[in-house]
Scaffold this motif. Structure first.
Motif, mmCIF file in Angstrom:
data_model
loop_
_atom_site.group_PDB
_atom_site.id
_atom_site.type_symbol
_atom_site.label_atom_id
_atom_site.label_comp_id
_atom_site.label_asym_id
_atom_site.label_seq_id
_atom_site.Cartn_x
_atom_site.Cartn_y
_atom_site.Cartn_z
ATOM 1 N N LEU A 163 46.232 35.047 43.034
ATOM 2 C CA LEU A 163 45.171 36.022 42.309
ATOM 3 C C LEU A 163 45.712 37.438 42.819
ATOM 4 N N ASN A 164 46.069 38.224 41.781
ATOM 5 C CA ASN A 164 46.479 39.623 42.086
ATOM 6 C C ASN A 164 45.238 40.255 41.536
ATOM 7 N N SER A 165 44.659 41.344 42.579
ATOM 8 C CA SER A 165 43.276 42.063 42.458
ATOM 9 C C SER A 165 43.778 43.474 42.680
ATOM 10 N N GLU A 216 41.643 47.344 42.690
ATOM 11 C CA GLU A 216 40.493 47.923 42.500
ATOM 12 C C GLU A 216 40.707 49.555 42.358
ATOM 13 N N GLU A 230 44.828 47.075 46.526
ATOM 14 C CA GLU A 230 45.336 45.967 46.011
ATOM 15 C C GLU A 230 45.696 44.827 46.778
ATOM 16 N N SER A 272 44.566 31.096 45.002
ATOM 17 C CA SER A 272 43.517 30.867 44.098
ATOM 18 C C SER A 272 43.849 29.446 43.418
ATOM 19 N N GLN A 281 38.161 41.292 34.107
ATOM 20 C CA GLN A 281 37.872 42.999 34.594
ATOM 21 C C GLN A 281 36.670 43.271 34.661
ATOM 22 N N LEU A 300 37.502 46.630 38.679
ATOM 23 C CA LEU A 300 38.204 45.417 39.590
ATOM 24 C C LEU A 300 38.907 44.617 38.583
ATOM 25 N N GLU A 301 40.402 44.530 38.475
ATOM 26 C CA GLU A 301 41.042 43.597 37.831
ATOM 27 C C GLU A 301 41.303 42.558 38.499
ATOM 28 N N GLU A 302 41.666 41.438 37.884
ATOM 29 C CA GLU A 302 42.396 40.261 38.637
ATOM 30 C C GLU A 302 43.005 39.508 37.483
ATOM 31 N N LYS A 303 44.302 39.204 37.998
ATOM 32 C CA LYS A 303 45.116 38.776 36.997
ATOM 33 C C LYS A 303 45.714 37.584 37.911
#
Length: 281
Positions: free
Chosen positions: A63-65, A67, A77, A82, A155, A168-171
Motif C-alpha cells: 500500500l503506497n500512501s 499525504e 509518503e 497490505s 483518495q 490522502l491518496e492510497e494506491k
C-alpha cells in the motif's frame, strides 16, 4: 539363390511370431477382468457445463500512501504491507470428454471480476484435471495456469479549517502470474448425486518465487465449493513512493493468501453408446 531362401525363411519366421503375438493379445483381451474394464470404457460418459457464481480473494500487496497539506505544502509518503479483500463474480466452463470407473479427465476455465469497494481484481484460471482410481476413490493430478491483476486506489480529503485541506491518496497494483501443479485424493461420496470431496497439496511457481498451499473442493452435482490457502504467497506490487522511503520501510516478501468460490453449474452430457445411437439412427 541363397538370398531368396533367407528372405523366405525370414518372412516365414516373422509370420509365425506375428501370429503367436496376435494369439496372445487375443487371449489377453478375452480374460474376464479385461472384458470388464473394456466394457466400462465403452460406457464412458462425456459432459459440457458452464457455471456462474462468486468468489472472494484475500490477496497480499503493498500500500503506497501520500499525504498532502495545502497550508504549508508538506508531503508525507509511506509504504506498508497490505491485505486486499476482493469479492466479485465468476464464470466457469468445464469440458469433460471421458469419465468412467477408472479414469476421468476435465478441462477447466474460470474468469473472475471483482470491482467492489476501492479494490478491483481480474483473474483467469485454466486447468487440466486428471483422476485415476476405481469406483469411489481416485488419485488426482491438476496442472493449472492463472493470472491475477489486483489494484487498490482511494483518495480521501477533509477540511478541518478554511486554511487547511488535507488529501490522502492510497494506491496499490499487484500482478501475479503462476503455473501450479497439485496432487490430491478424491472421494466419490454419492455417484448418483455427483457428490465428491477432494483434498489437494498445491505447488505454485511464480516469476520470482514459489508458494505451497492446500485446497478443499466439494462438489454436489451442479454446485461447487472451493477453498484454497497459501501461507507463503509472494508479494508483488508497483511502488509509487521515493526510493529512500522504500529503504526505510519494514516490508516482508511473503504473506498469507485465501481464495473462496461458489459456482452453480448448468450443462448436458451422456454416455457414448447413447450418443452414438442419437447421432447415427
Amino acid at each position: 539363390m541363397k538370398k531368396i531362401i533367407y528372405t523366405i525363411l525370414l518372412l516365414t519366421n516373422f509370420s509365425l511370431v506375428s501370429n503367436s503375438q496376435m494369439t496372445q493379445i487375443k487371449n489377453f483381451l478375452e480374460k474376464p477382468e479385461v472384458k470388464l474394464i473394456k466394457g466400462e470404457f465403452l460406457k464412458s460418459k462425456w459432459q459440457i457445463e458452464g457455471g456462474i457464481g462468486f468468489n472472494i480473494q484475500i490477496v497480499p500487496s503493498r500500500l503506497n500512501s501520500a499525504e498532502y497539506t495545502s497550508s504549508n505544502s508538506t508531503r508525507k509518503e509511506r509504504i506498508e504491507n497490505s491485505m486486499g479483500i476482493a469479492p466479485g463474480l465468476a464464470l466457469a466452463l468445464n469440458i469433460q470428454p471421458i469419465k468412467n470407473k477408472y479414469l476421468a479427465y476435465q478441462y477447466q476455465v474460470k474468469f473472475s471480476e471483482a470491482w467492489l469497494f476501492p479494490m478491483s481484481a481480474s483473474t483467469y484460471w485454466e486447468a487440466h484435471h486428471l483422476a485415476l482410481g476405481y469406483e469411489f476413490l481416485f488419485f488426482t493430478m491438476n496442472f493449472e495456469y492463472s493470472n491475477l491483476t489486483y489494484s487498490y486506489s482511494d483518495q480521501t480529503s477533509s477540511s478541518s479549517s478554511l486554511s487547511s485541506d488535507d488529501i490522502l491518496e492510497e494506491k496499490s497494483n499487484s500482478i501475479y502470474e503462476s503455473n501450479s501443479n497439485s496432487y490430491g485424493v478424491q472421494w466419490l461420496m454419492n455417484n448418483e448425486k455427483g457428490r465428491s470431496l477432494e483434498l489437494r497439496k498445491i505447488s505454485k511457481n511464480f516469476t520470482n518465487n514459489d508458494a505451497s498451499g492446500y485446497g478443499i473442493y466439494f462438489r454436489n452435482k451442479n454446485n461447487m465449493l472451493q477453498f484454497e490457502y497459501f501461507a507463503n504467497h509472494p508479494i508483488n506490487a508497483t511502488t509509487y513512493v521515493k526510493d529512500n522511503i522504500l529503504k526505510e520501510a519494514n516490508l516482508i516478501n511473503t504473506s498469507s493468501c485465501f481464495h473462496f468460490s461458489y459456482i452453480k453449474y448448468f450443462g448436458f452430457g451422456s454416455d457414448y453408446p447413447n450418443t452414438r445411437r442419437k447421432l447415427l439412427y
